[in-house]
Design a protein around this motif. Structure first.
Motif, PDB file in Angstrom:
ATOM      1  N   GLN A 249     104.317 -59.486  36.179  1.00 46.02           N
ATOM      2  CA  GLN A 249     105.653 -60.063  36.313  1.00 46.02           C
ATOM      3  C   GLN A 249     106.575 -59.135  37.093  1.00 46.02           C
ATOM      4  O   GLN A 249     107.414 -59.595  37.879  1.00 46.02           O
ATOM      5  CB  GLN A 249     106.233 -60.363  34.937  1.00 46.02           C
ATOM      6  N   SER A 250     106.413 -57.822  36.895  1.00 43.73           N
ATOM      7  CA  SER A 250     107.240 -56.858  37.632  1.00 43.73           C
ATOM      8  C   SER A 250     106.911 -56.847  39.122  1.00 43.73           C
ATOM      9  O   SER A 250     107.752 -56.463  39.943  1.00 43.73           O
ATOM     10  CB  SER A 250     107.064 -55.460  37.047  1.00 43.73           C
ATOM     11  N   LYS A 252     106.518 -59.482  40.826  1.00 47.49           N
ATOM     12  CA  LYS A 252     107.057 -60.748  41.314  1.00 47.49           C
ATOM     13  C   LYS A 252     106.015 -61.858  41.370  1.00 47.49           C
ATOM     14  O   LYS A 252     106.160 -62.823  42.150  1.00 47.49           O
ATOM     15  CB  LYS A 252     107.699 -60.569  42.697  1.00 47.49           C
ATOM     16  N   SER A 254     104.684 -65.178  39.998  1.00 47.68           N
ATOM     17  CA  SER A 254     105.280 -66.254  39.216  1.00 47.68           C
ATOM     18  C   SER A 254     104.410 -66.565  37.994  1.00 47.68           C
ATOM     19  O   SER A 254     103.250 -66.146  37.901  1.00 47.68           O
ATOM     20  CB  SER A 254     105.435 -67.512  40.068  1.00 47.68           C
ATOM     21  N   GLN A 292     104.361 -59.716  50.229  1.00 54.04           N
ATOM     22  CA  GLN A 292     104.215 -61.141  49.990  1.00 54.04           C
ATOM     23  C   GLN A 292     102.808 -61.632  50.333  1.00 54.04           C
ATOM     24  O   GLN A 292     102.205 -62.404  49.580  1.00 54.04           O
ATOM     25  CB  GLN A 292     105.253 -61.921  50.803  1.00 54.04           C
ATOM     26  N   ARG A 295     100.360 -60.453  47.741  1.00 59.70           N
ATOM     27  CA  ARG A 295     100.493 -61.262  46.534  1.00 59.70           C
ATOM     28  C   ARG A 295      99.810 -62.621  46.706  1.00 59.70           C
ATOM     29  O   ARG A 295      99.103 -63.094  45.811  1.00 59.70           O
ATOM     30  CB  ARG A 295     101.975 -61.440  46.211  1.00 59.70           C
TER      31      ARG A 295
END
Length: 435
Positions: A249-250, A252, A254, A292, A295
């Motif tokens: 969660q840290s 980012k 979802s 991004q 991720r």
């Protein structure tokens, strides 16, 4: 002499009457004690019925009649010992019980016709026994053969076994895991898994982790398959599991991404935070991706975080050195098709050799459509040979009748035959038989 004899006769009569009165008082007092016990039984909240006095058959294992007050232990929930009901006894009807209780409330029945008092008869000689005087059962006490046949004993668990099937009926944990959909046949052959499952308690060790997985986002119908692949999560510390989710969660990720990653890579939450951080850093640095894109890469293929890094390093080396792709081309291909990082080296090199050296497709066209490396080799070969047979094998976008790689690979057979090869499906099937 006559007066002395009369006096002696009167004395004898007085002595007899005195004994009768003493006996009467004793029986009335004892009858009152018995009725108090009877009233206690009737006033209990248990749905019980009193047996007629003549049908009492409570006996201890020594064969002696037992005091009716021990019935209270049975109906009121007190601990009883060495008591057994006779199978020949049957409970009386409601009317019989009420009539008996009404009769016992009368101590002396007076018959007006005869003018004499009749004492109620006692059909059972009841001996008073205190509750505290009941002997405790002994482990070495002998029982009858009939009592022994009524004892239900579960078969003993085997000390060793090659299958968990022998323990399912005796283990609540294994029974509930089977109901969840866990395939024990796949777990019993894995080292140390069977012993671990037998030591776990469902309420203490498993229930909390199942609720945790549901909160993370693992759907109920996937829990069985999840635990079949990763039973070791049942022995993981709950605090560590929560810390790893908080780490994602840290970064980012979802809630939907975390649910997807955990469901598709069951071992993800077994990895420490340090190890997860090292894996994310490896792909970001090795492929030159931003945060991004890194991720998105691991969200689409979460086993990149849990699988071995050796195949990934080997494929990157093959793409750079043997196949001749540049870093930016590799970056575009793996972000579009993450499976390229874990694909078989043999398959990748064979496809590239046929596409580049036989079909004449350059690097930039393969980079534009990297899904070609997910296709089957025979599918590409058969379609290329059929197009070549028809004189339509044209893959240069600058030339007329150009056929792109996505149409060559992704379209169904009937669409390929009609729209691309300008033929029929029967012609294509007939051609395949000649190969």
């Amino acid at each position: 002499m006559i007066s002395i004899s009369c006096f002696g006769l009167l004395f004898q009569i007085y002595h007899v009457k005195l004994n009768e009165m003493s006996s009467l008082c004793h029986r009335i007092c004892y009858r009152w004690s018995s009725l108090r016990i009877t009233g206690l039984i009737f006033s209990s909240k248990q749905e019980t019925k009193l047996l007629p006095r003549a049908s009492y058959s409570l006996r201890s294992r020594s064969g002696l009649d037992t005091h009716p007050c021990l019935l209270t232990q049975k109906f009121c929930g007190l601990k009883s010992s060495n008591l057994s009901f006779s199978a020949a006894d049957s409970p009386p009807s409601k009317e019989d019980g009420a009539a008996w209780f009404a009769e016992d409330n009368v101590f002396l029945n007076t018959n007006p016709n005869h003018g004499k008092t009749e004492l109620p008869s006692l059909s059972i000689d009841i001996q008073p026994v205190a509750l505290g005087d009941v002997p405790a059962p002994s482990l070495f006490e002998e029982i009858s053969e009939e009592d022994a046949l009524q004892i239900e004993a579960s078969p003993p668990l085997p000390p060793t076994s090659f299958t968990l099937r022998d323990y399912v009926d005796q283990s609540e944990t294994l029974t509930k895991l089977v109901l969840l959909g866990v395939d024990l046949t796949k777990l019993e052959g894995r080292p140390n898994v069977a012993n671990m499952l037998l030591r776990l308690d469902f309420d203490r060790d498993i229930k909390e982790r199942l609720l945790f997985l549901r909160d993370v986002g693992v759907e109920d119908h996937l829990l069985g398959a999840f635990l079949t692949k990763n039973p070791f999560i049942l022995s993981e510390d709950m605090e560590n599991l929560q810390i790893r989710v908080q780490y994602l969660q840290s970064k980012k990720f979802s809630k939907e991404a975390i649910a997807r990653m955990v469901s598709r890579a069951p071992y993800l939450l077994n990895f420490s935070v340090e190890r997860l951080d090292n894996r994310l850093g490896f792909y970001q640095k090795e492929l030159g991706l931003n945060v991004q894109k890194t991720r998105d890469l691991v969200t689409r293929l979460p086993r990149l975080l849990t699988g071995s890094l050796e195949p990934v390093k080997e494929n990157l080396k093959v793409c750079r050195i043997e196949l001749g792709f540049r870093d930016n081309e590799i970056q575009h291909m793996v972000t579009s098709v993450p499976k390229l990082l874990t694909a078989s080296k043999k398959k990748v090199t064979r496809l590239f050799d046929y596409l580049h050296n036989t079909m004449g497709i350059p690097h930039h066209l393969m980079t534009k459509f990297p899904q070609v490396f997910n296709a089957k080799f025979l599918r590409i070969k058969d379609r290329h040979l059929f197009l070549e047979h028809l004189g339509r094998a044209q893959y240069d976008p600058t030339q007329p009748n150009y056929i792109s790689l996505d149409k060559l690979v992704a379209t169904p057979d009937h669409v390929f035959c009609v729209e691309i090869a300008k033929g029929t499906l029967l012609d294509f099937e007939a051609f395949q038989k000649t190969l």
